[in-house]
Design a protein around this motif. Structure first.
Motif, mmCIF file in Angstrom:
data_model
loop_
_atom_site.group_PDB
_atom_site.id
_atom_site.type_symbol
_atom_site.label_atom_id
_atom_site.label_comp_id
_atom_site.label_asym_id
_atom_site.label_seq_id
_atom_site.Cartn_x
_atom_site.Cartn_y
_atom_site.Cartn_z
ATOM 1 N N SER A 221 14.420 7.087 -10.871
ATOM 2 C CA SER A 221 14.828 5.958 -11.430
ATOM 3 C C SER A 221 15.219 4.634 -10.241
ATOM 4 N N ALA A 222 16.030 5.275 -9.386
ATOM 5 C CA ALA A 222 16.263 4.363 -8.457
ATOM 6 C C ALA A 222 15.034 3.748 -7.858
ATOM 7 N N PHE B 273 11.980 3.338 -8.988
ATOM 8 C CA PHE B 273 11.272 2.777 -10.027
ATOM 9 C C PHE B 273 12.004 1.383 -10.077
ATOM 10 N N THR B 274 13.202 1.168 -10.295
ATOM 11 C CA THR B 274 13.783 -0.186 -10.217
ATOM 12 C C THR B 274 13.869 -0.777 -9.032
ATOM 13 N N GLY C 56 10.355 -2.260 -8.796
ATOM 14 C CA GLY C 56 10.245 -3.288 -9.782
ATOM 15 C C GLY C 56 10.880 -4.559 -9.154
ATOM 16 N N PHE C 57 12.013 -4.596 -8.359
ATOM 17 C CA PHE C 57 12.698 -5.483 -7.960
ATOM 18 C C PHE C 57 11.828 -6.063 -6.892
ATOM 19 N N MET D 273 9.086 -8.075 -8.184
ATOM 20 C CA MET D 273 9.401 -9.443 -8.686
ATOM 21 C C MET D 273 9.682 -10.546 -7.714
ATOM 22 N N TYR D 274 10.419 -10.100 -6.915
ATOM 23 C CA TYR D 274 10.777 -10.824 -5.755
ATOM 24 C C TYR D 274 9.661 -11.410 -4.872
ATOM 25 N N LEU E 30 8.119 -13.999 -6.704
ATOM 26 C CA LEU E 30 8.877 -15.029 -6.821
ATOM 27 C C LEU E 30 8.831 -15.848 -5.431
#
Lengths: 190, 350
Positions: free
Chosen positions: A139-140, A142-143, A146-147, A150-151, A154
């Motif tokens: 999970s860690a 994965f997130t 993901g971050f 996304m960053y 951005l």
């Protein structure tokens, strides 16, 4: 105080140090001959994990910060003397400085988060006591990815927009007018 | 003192849903009722000055939870790790959709931002409904007060629940419909002309669905957690809350007929506040029920912070709340009335 050097974890000293004697004592305790406690006086279990990285992060932050103060002082002086917009060399310096605040910010953040290790709450709670046992490593990851994704997107967007803004350039200088006494001219940037 | 903090957290969550609820609702109907670029800029301008302030109520509620009920915070933020991060991503995407649209004057870019804004708003509304439903239904807490819940299992309410099951999805859909109505009414209140008509018509059209889903939600909640009626029987004054909910629904219908947008919006506020306060009232003093063993349930007593901390915090919270109220009164007064967007290309405004 060592201005800059290379931490050597085997000998636990700084290689090739550039020194200013007694300076750290003064900066820390406001006395020239105060004794500053070294890392070797703390148990090794309470040390941050990656000391060279921490060392450089901290020195980049402080070094750049000192540079910013110096540059701003000179630029401020020139602005006050109404010579800033005519000094090509200073405008060059200011333009080339623009990425460094981001570097200093990042380095400062790294200093804070790595330097606090192994503590979450200093002296009370260690990092290994604070993490969520119910969150799996998968999970860690994965997130985290993901971050990161996304960053990254951005960042590209940010660079693209900043580039557009820079290409847009400053607004044309207003028609020269004798400067009013006792007032600073506003920068001609939108 | 723990009860006061329970009420504070409940009120802050309710404030969040009331305020950011209409931003989410407006986002959800963005593609549906705002057809032209001018319409879409009008929608964005209607929520533009307030949406980020509204969002802070969620952060503030989370912060208050961390302060007042640290064990609840630790347990729920670990157990709901993945869905909470997803909510965070959606909140980021919504902000990008709103704030980056006008940075580039390009039709394709604007459409992409509209879709991101709208889709993340829809998903957030459903997620928040499902989140509330998880808290009402309960989670598989262990003896240490921690739990893990997968996103879904077999969509049944039982011993191995997922975040999403038939109950939480139902409440998620109820939340979506409710916030769509709420957001449409806000837009109707803030706009003129065709946009105003379309927004009002959508809200009125969804009224039967809202009534139906509210009824279904109530029945399902009592079926899933029969204990929710206990507090109402214990303190009958609590029956005033469903009264507010029903009155809100009825007035929503009446005001919709009379084209009284402000009245309808306030009715929707009353309905939402009633639903949320009712949920909090029904749960009290439990804050996270256990589906494993009722004794493992997290209550305001076994998760609360120290008594001294609560008292000191209350003093400072009061100052902070006064400042927040002043800010919100100021900003909503500044941007009161209908919004207008000049035709054609605009500068850096929405």
């Amino acid at each position: 105080m060592v201005i800059i050097g290379q931490p050597n974890m085997v000998t636990q000293t700084i290689d090739n140090p550039i020194m200013v004697p007694d300076m750290l004592s003064f900066l820390t305790y406001r006395r020239w001959n105060a004794r500053v406690h070294g890392l070797n006086e703390f148990p090794e279990t309470d040390w941050p994990q990656n000391i060279p990285l921490l060392y450089f992060a901290y020195h980049i932050m402080v070094g750049l910060g000192t540079m910013f103060i110096a540059v701003m002082a000179v630029a401020g002086f020139l602005l006050w003397r109404r010579r800033l917009y005519g000094s090509r060399w200073m405008l060059w310096v200011l333009m080339l400085m623009f990425p460094f605040p981001y570097v200093a910010n990042t380095a400062g953040w790294m200093t804070a988060e790595m330097g606090r290790q192994p503590w979450l709450v200093y002296g009370l709670m260690r990092t290994e006591e604070g993490f969520s046992k119910m969150v799996s490593a998968g999970s860690a990851w994965f997130t985290f990815l993901g971050f990161a994704g996304m960053y990254t997107l951005l960042s590209f967007l940010f660079l693209f927009l900043v580039r557009r803004e820079i290409e847009h350039g400053p607004e044309p200088m207003p028609t020269p007018e004798p400067p009013k006494p006792g007032r600073l001219e506003p920068m001609g940037v939108k | 003192m723990a009860t006061i903090w329970f009420m504070i957290v409940a009120v802050m969550v309710a404030m969040y849903v009331l305020l950011d609820g209409f931003d989410l609702g407006a986002g959800a109907v963005h593609l549906l009722i705002a057809k032209t670029d001018t319409d879409r800029r009008t929608v964005l301008r209607a929520i533009g000055p307030v949406w980020d302030g509204n969002e802070v109520w969620l952060l503030a509620a989370g912060g208050t939870l961390y302060f007042a009920f640290p064990l609840l915070y630790a347990s729920s933020f670990s157990g709901f790790y993945l869905p909470l991060i997803m909510v965070l991503w959606l909140l980021m995407l919504r902000g990008i959709g709103i704030e980056f649209r006008h940075r580039l004057h390009d039709d394709l870019w604007a459409s992409a931002c509209d879709v991101i804004f709208s889709l993340s708003s829809v998903l957030l509304a459903i997620f928040f409904g499902a989140a509330l439903a998880n808290v009402v239904r309960g989670v598989p807490l262990n003896a240490d007060g921690y739990f893990f819940e997968p996103l879904w299992t077999d969509f049944m309410v039982g011993t191995d629940n997922g975040i999403l099951d038939w109950y939480t999805v139902t409440i998620g859909v109820l939340a979506l419909v409710t916030l769509v109505v709420h957001g449409s009414l806000y837009l109707a209140m803030k706009t003129e002309g065709e946009l105003n008509t379309r927004a009002r018509r959508l809200a009125s059209a969804l009224w039967p669905a809202q009534v139906l889903l509210s009824g279904a939600g109530l029945v399902a909640t009592i079926y899933v957690r029969p204990g929710v009626v206990n507090n109402f029987l214990k303190w009958p004054i609590g029956f005033l809350i469903p009264l507010v909910v029903v009155a809100g629904l009825l007035y929503l219908f009446v005001a919709g007929r009379r084209k009284n947008d402000r009245g309808a919006f306030l009715a929707s506020c009353g309905y939402i506040a009633g639903m949320l306060v009712g949920s909090a009232f029904a749960l009290y003093p439990i804050v996270l029920p256990a589906t494993t063993d009722p004794n493992y349930s997290l209550t305001i007593y076994n998760t609360a912070t120290g008594a001294h901390g609560m008292q000191v915090g209350f003093v400072w919270f009061t100052f902070g709340a006064i400042l927040a109220v002043i800010y919100f009164v100021f900003i909503y007064r500044t941007f009161r009335g209908k919004v207008h967007v000049e035709q054609g290309a605009s500068g850096h405004e929405y």
